[in-house]
Design a protein around this motif. Structure first.
Motif, PDB file in Angstrom:
ATOM      1  N   ASP A 317       0.854  -1.192   0.000  1.00 16.15           N
ATOM      2  CA  ASP A 317       0.000   0.000   0.000  1.00 16.15           C
ATOM      3  C   ASP A 317       0.890   1.242   0.000  1.00 16.15           C
ATOM      4  OD1 ASP A 317      -1.851   1.995   0.374  1.00 16.15           O
ATOM      5  OD2 ASP A 317      -2.490   1.352   2.371  1.00 16.15           O
ATOM      6  N   LEU A 318       0.835   2.000  -1.093  1.00 13.23           N
ATOM      7  CA  LEU A 318       1.511   3.297  -1.176  1.00 13.23           C
ATOM      8  C   LEU A 318       0.448   4.378  -1.055  1.00 13.23           C
ATOM      9  CD1 LEU A 318       3.804   2.566  -4.256  1.00 13.23           C
ATOM     10  CD2 LEU A 318       4.432   2.428  -1.835  1.00 13.23           C
ATOM     11  N   LYS A 319       0.642   5.329  -0.141  1.00 15.93           N
ATOM     12  CA  LYS A 319      -0.403   6.315   0.095  1.00 15.93           C
ATOM     13  C   LYS A 319       0.186   7.694   0.338  1.00 15.93           C
ATOM     14  CE  LYS A 319      -0.612   5.275   5.053  1.00 15.93           C
ATOM     15  NZ  LYS A 319      -1.477   4.854   6.181  1.00 15.93           N
ATOM     16  N   ALA A 320      -0.667   8.692   0.142  1.00 10.36           N
ATOM     17  CA  ALA A 320      -0.340  10.075   0.450  1.00 10.36           C
ATOM     18  C   ALA A 320      -1.551  10.669   1.153  1.00 10.36           C
ATOM     19  CB  ALA A 320      -0.011  10.863  -0.815  1.00 10.36           C
ATOM     20  N   SER A 321      -1.369  11.815   1.775  1.00 12.94           N
ATOM     21  CA  SER A 321      -2.504  12.450   2.459  1.00 12.94           C
ATOM     22  C   SER A 321      -2.316  13.954   2.480  1.00 12.94           C
ATOM     23  CB  SER A 321      -2.656  11.918   3.887  1.00 12.94           C
ATOM     24  OG  SER A 321      -1.526  12.252   4.678  1.00 12.94           O
ATOM     25  N   LEU A 322      -3.440  14.642   2.457  1.00 14.17           N
ATOM     26  CA  LEU A 322      -3.485  16.086   2.622  1.00 14.17           C
ATOM     27  C   LEU A 322      -4.605  16.398   3.592  1.00 14.17           C
ATOM     28  CD1 LEU A 322      -2.474  18.916   1.841  1.00 14.17           C
ATOM     29  CD2 LEU A 322      -4.171  18.910  -0.012  1.00 14.17           C
ATOM     30  N   GLU A 323      -4.263  17.034   4.725  1.00 14.93           N
ATOM     31  CA  GLU A 323      -5.238  17.326   5.775  1.00 14.93           C
ATOM     32  C   GLU A 323      -5.372  18.827   5.975  1.00 14.93           C
ATOM     33  OE1 GLU A 323      -4.934  14.854   9.380  1.00 14.93           O
ATOM     34  OE2 GLU A 323      -3.234  13.876   8.394  1.00 14.93           O
ATOM     35  N   TYR A 324      -6.591  19.229   6.276  1.00 16.55           N
ATOM     36  CA  TYR A 324      -6.887  20.636   6.564  1.00 16.55           C
ATOM     37  C   TYR A 324      -7.748  20.701   7.819  1.00 16.55           C
ATOM     38  CZ  TYR A 324      -9.081  25.251   6.239  1.00 16.55           C
ATOM     39  OH  TYR A 324      -9.548  26.524   6.530  1.00 16.55           O
ATOM     40  N   GLN A 325      -7.394  21.580   8.731  1.00 11.21           N
ATOM     41  CA  GLN A 325      -8.212  21.765   9.932  1.00 11.21           C
ATOM     42  C   GLN A 325      -8.157  23.216  10.368  1.00 11.21           C
ATOM     43  OE1 GLN A 325      -7.766  18.883  12.999  1.00 11.21           O
ATOM     44  NE2 GLN A 325      -9.234  19.864  14.336  1.00 11.21           N
ATOM     45  N   LYS A 326      -9.327  23.786  10.553  1.00  6.10           N
ATOM     46  CA  LYS A 326      -9.440  25.153  11.031  1.00  6.10           C
ATOM     47  C   LYS A 326     -10.672  25.247  11.908  1.00  6.10           C
ATOM     48  CE  LYS A 326      -9.429  30.015   9.672  1.00  6.10           C
ATOM     49  NZ  LYS A 326      -9.391  30.980   8.537  1.00  6.10           N
ATOM     50  N   GLU A 327     -10.410  25.607  13.169  1.00  5.88           N
ATOM     51  CA  GLU A 327     -11.481  25.712  14.151  1.00  5.88           C
ATOM     52  C   GLU A 327     -12.263  24.397  14.207  1.00  5.88           C
ATOM     53  OE1 GLU A 327     -13.536  29.245  12.927  1.00  5.88           O
ATOM     54  OE2 GLU A 327     -11.960  30.570  13.704  1.00  5.88           O
ATOM     55  N   ARG A 328     -13.541  24.407  13.847  1.00  3.81           N
ATOM     56  CA  ARG A 328     -14.371  23.209  14.003  1.00  3.81           C
ATOM     57  C   ARG A 328     -14.417  22.332  12.767  1.00  3.81           C
ATOM     58  NH1 ARG A 328     -19.755  25.740  17.035  1.00  3.81           N
ATOM     59  NH2 ARG A 328     -18.668  26.654  18.818  1.00  3.81           N
ATOM     60  N   PHE A 329     -13.849  22.787  11.669  1.00  9.48           N
ATOM     61  CA  PHE A 329     -13.949  22.059  10.396  1.00  9.48           C
ATOM     62  C   PHE A 329     -12.654  21.320  10.086  1.00  9.48           C
ATOM     63  CE2 PHE A 329     -13.285  21.910   5.781  1.00  9.48           C
ATOM     64  CZ  PHE A 329     -14.393  21.161   5.414  1.00  9.48           C
ATOM     65  N   SER A 330     -12.784  20.111   9.515  1.00 14.88           N
ATOM     66  CA  SER A 330     -11.610  19.339   9.100  1.00 14.88           C
ATOM     67  C   SER A 330     -11.908  18.640   7.779  1.00 14.88           C
ATOM     68  CB  SER A 330     -11.231  18.300  10.163  1.00 14.88           C
ATOM     69  OG  SER A 330     -12.256  17.340  10.322  1.00 14.88           O
ATOM     70  N   ALA A 331     -10.847  18.388   7.026  1.00 16.94           N
ATOM     71  CA  ALA A 331     -10.961  17.666   5.758  1.00 16.94           C
ATOM     72  C   ALA A 331      -9.686  16.867   5.539  1.00 16.94           C
ATOM     73  CB  ALA A 331     -11.177  18.636   4.599  1.00 16.94           C
ATOM     74  N   LYS A 332      -9.846  15.678   4.927  1.00 20.90           N
ATOM     75  CA  LYS A 332      -8.680  14.838   4.652  1.00 20.90           C
ATOM     76  C   LYS A 332      -8.893  14.074   3.348  1.00 20.90           C
ATOM     77  CE  LYS A 332      -5.636  11.298   6.650  1.00 20.90           C
ATOM     78  NZ  LYS A 332      -5.368  10.440   7.826  1.00 20.90           N
ATOM     79  N   LEU A 333      -7.915  14.146   2.461  1.00 22.69           N
ATOM     80  CA  LEU A 333      -7.930  13.416   1.198  1.00 22.69           C
ATOM     81  C   LEU A 333      -6.752  12.453   1.194  1.00 22.69           C
ATOM     82  CD1 LEU A 333      -9.024  12.976  -1.699  1.00 22.69           C
ATOM     83  CD2 LEU A 333      -7.440  14.779  -2.437  1.00 22.69           C
ATOM     84  N   THR A 334      -7.037  11.154   0.931  1.00 18.62           N
ATOM     85  CA  THR A 334      -5.993  10.126   0.956  1.00 18.62           C
ATOM     86  C   THR A 334      -6.118   9.223  -0.262  1.00 18.62           C
ATOM     87  OG1 THR A 334      -6.125  10.099   3.383  1.00 18.62           O
ATOM     88  CG2 THR A 334      -4.905   8.315   2.328  1.00 18.62           C
ATOM     89  N   PRO A 335      -5.184   9.290  -1.196  1.00 21.77           N
ATOM     90  CA  PRO A 335      -5.127   8.299  -2.281  1.00 21.77           C
ATOM     91  C   PRO A 335      -4.248   7.115  -1.888  1.00 21.77           C
ATOM     92  CG  PRO A 335      -3.683  10.143  -2.786  1.00 21.77           C
ATOM     93  CD  PRO A 335      -4.296  10.438  -1.449  1.00 21.77           C
ATOM     94  N   HIS A 336      -4.650   5.907  -2.315  1.00 17.29           N
ATOM     95  CA  HIS A 336      -3.891   4.674  -2.094  1.00 17.29           C
ATOM     96  C   HIS A 336      -3.628   4.000  -3.429  1.00 17.29           C
ATOM     97  CE1 HIS A 336      -4.659   4.265   2.352  1.00 17.29           C
ATOM     98  NE2 HIS A 336      -5.690   5.030   2.027  1.00 17.29           N
ATOM     99  N   ILE A 337      -2.434   3.454  -3.592  1.00 20.83           N
ATOM    100  CA  ILE A 337      -2.109   2.610  -4.737  1.00 20.83           C
ATOM    101  C   ILE A 337      -1.810   1.210  -4.194  1.00 20.83           C
ATOM    102  CG2 ILE A 337      -0.567   2.224  -6.693  1.00 20.83           C
ATOM    103  CD1 ILE A 337      -0.017   5.220  -6.731  1.00 20.83           C
ATOM    104  N   PHE A 338      -2.613   0.222  -4.589  1.00 20.52           N
ATOM    105  CA  PHE A 338      -2.526  -1.120  -4.031  1.00 20.52           C
ATOM    106  C   PHE A 338      -1.900  -2.101  -5.018  1.00 20.52           C
ATOM    107  CE2 PHE A 338      -6.562   0.428  -1.937  1.00 20.52           C
ATOM    108  CZ  PHE A 338      -5.999   0.626  -0.687  1.00 20.52           C
TER     109      PHE A 338
END
Length: 419
Positions: A317-338
């Motif tokens: 499993d090869l993966k990357a991630s990009l996370e964003y968090q500000k105050e009460r809101f959060s977001a996360k994008l994660t692609p995987h190559i299997f």
């Protein structure tokens, strides 16, 4: 329930030490749209849609010499019983019921039904995503000689029921386990070591039940400094399963960089060894993360190691991630190559590509209040013909999954008494 509350409250009043007592609850409904979740969706099959719900009522007590926790749980799917039903389909389960005896600040023993969590939950985790979660009937002794070192010694012994004579263990579970877990902190470095002896039943050639033990031995290290956060782990498995020799391993590494106060990015790799589909050896080389929270690893669509893919061809499993968090809101994008870790063959016995596909996971969260949070997720699987060999179904269909979850966790009652 009234009797239980009375007993617990009397325990608080009668104890001669400072005590804390809290009643809390959890209500967690989750809508899911499954169109290729866990396995590739076949042709002419419609997506599944449903709402599941976890409801818990927790009682927590703590004093200088005793900590105790009881958690009642009901897991249901909306509509699984009629509106006029006299009974619930799943009833009320005892998710946790344990007491921890605190002999002194360095030594404590916890016994009863309990969650067991260590490190990143790869080998031991509570599987919190699953509505029913996971807990063990076990005894765990903790020795903490100082603030930087901790030793845990755990053991479990399972049986169907009280009996006069030995009987086969008929539940799909381990028969027994024993483990040692050690953790230390050295400035920016954290180091853990785990030794697990896991006993599984099987029927031999004489149709008699036997127990084979396999061992998981490994370590995990973390490092954090300034904007960098990294971790690496390696585990080996040996012993036997169902009279078959086991030789497997798992290696993983992750690195995260905090770009600024709001953004964090990361890269990771994990390799879980597998067994070639065309092997002639009587040896199992497939690594099994026995009691891990496997949903948090290897893609949120649960194609691997979530009630599936054990004793199979393993995984890269090869993966990357990009996370964003500000105050009460959060977001996360994660692609995987299997990719598979071992050889895959098609129906004709021909070796085929190890590439399994790519998965994209997106999760958004919003913490509305201290007790209430909202989460929504969407995942898409772009599979290969090799994935079709392993999972059946049709790779060319739109294999996706979406969900929406609301978590409500209020504290209903809390008191502190000093006698």
């Amino acid at each position: 329930m009234k009797i239980l509350l009375t007993i617990l409250c009397l325990g608080v009043v009668m104890t001669s030490y400072a005590q804390e007592f809290e009643i809390s609850a959890e209500l967690r409904p989750r809508f899911e749209y499954r169109h290729g979740y866990k396995t590739l969706i076949p042709d002419d099959v419609d997506a599944a849609t449903f709402i599941s719900q976890r409801t818990r009522l927790n009682f927590n007590y703590g004093s200088e010499t005793l900590n105790a926790f009881v958690s009642f749980q009901n897991v249901r799917v909306w509509g699984d019983v009629p509106t006029t039903s006299l009974e619930d389909k799943n009833g009320i389960a005892l998710h946790e019921a344990w007491a921890e005896l605190v002999f002194n600040p360095k030594l404590a023993v916890k016994l009863g039904r309990q969650e067991i969590n260590y490190d990143d939950h790869r080998i031991f985790g509570n599987v919190g995503w699953a509505q029913q979660a996971r807990s063990h009937d076990a005894i765990v002794t903790t020795y903490q000689p100082n603030t930087t070192n901790r030793f845990d010694f755990g053991l479990a012994l399972n049986a169907n029921e009280e009996t006069v004579f030995d009987t086969d263990y008929a539940i799909n579970n381990y028969k027994a386990f024993q483990y040692i877990w050690y953790h230390t902190n050295l400035k920016n470095v954290g180091l853990s070591v785990l030794l697990l002896n896991n006993g599984l039943t099987y029927m031999d050639e004489n149709d008699e039940q036997k127990v084979d033990y396999n061992q998981t031995i490994g370590s995990r290290m973390t490092f954090q400094k300034n904007k960098w956060q990294t971790d690496a782990s390696i585990y080996f498995q040996t012993g036997a399963i169902a009279n078959t020799d086991l030789s497997a391993f798992n290696i993983a590494a992750n690195a995260f960089y905090k770009i600024n106060a709001e953004f964090k990015t990361g890269l990771g790799i994990e390799y879980l060894s597998g067994t070639d589909m065309n092997t002639a050896e009587n040896k199992l080389k497939s690594f099994n993360p026995w009691f891990g929270t496997n949903h948090k690893f290897n893609g949120l669509m649960d194609y691997f190691y979530v009630g599936n893919h054990s004793n199979s061809v393993g995984l890269l499993d090869l993966k990357a991630s990009l996370e964003y968090q500000k105050e009460r809101f959060s977001a996360k994008l994660t692609p995987h190559i299997f990719s598979s870790a071992a050889t895959v063959v098609d129906q004709t016995g021909k070796e085929i590509s190890n590439a399994l596909g790519t998965e994209l996971d997106l999760v958004l969260g919003y913490k509305w209040t201290k007790d209430i949070s909202f989460n929504v997720g969407y995942s898409q699987m772009f599979a290969t013909e090799t994935m079709e060999v392993l999972k059946a179904g049709n790779k060319d269909n739109a294999n996706n999954w979406a969900w929406l979850m609301i978590t409500v966790k209020p504290s209903l009652f809390k008191t502190t008494l000093n006698n």
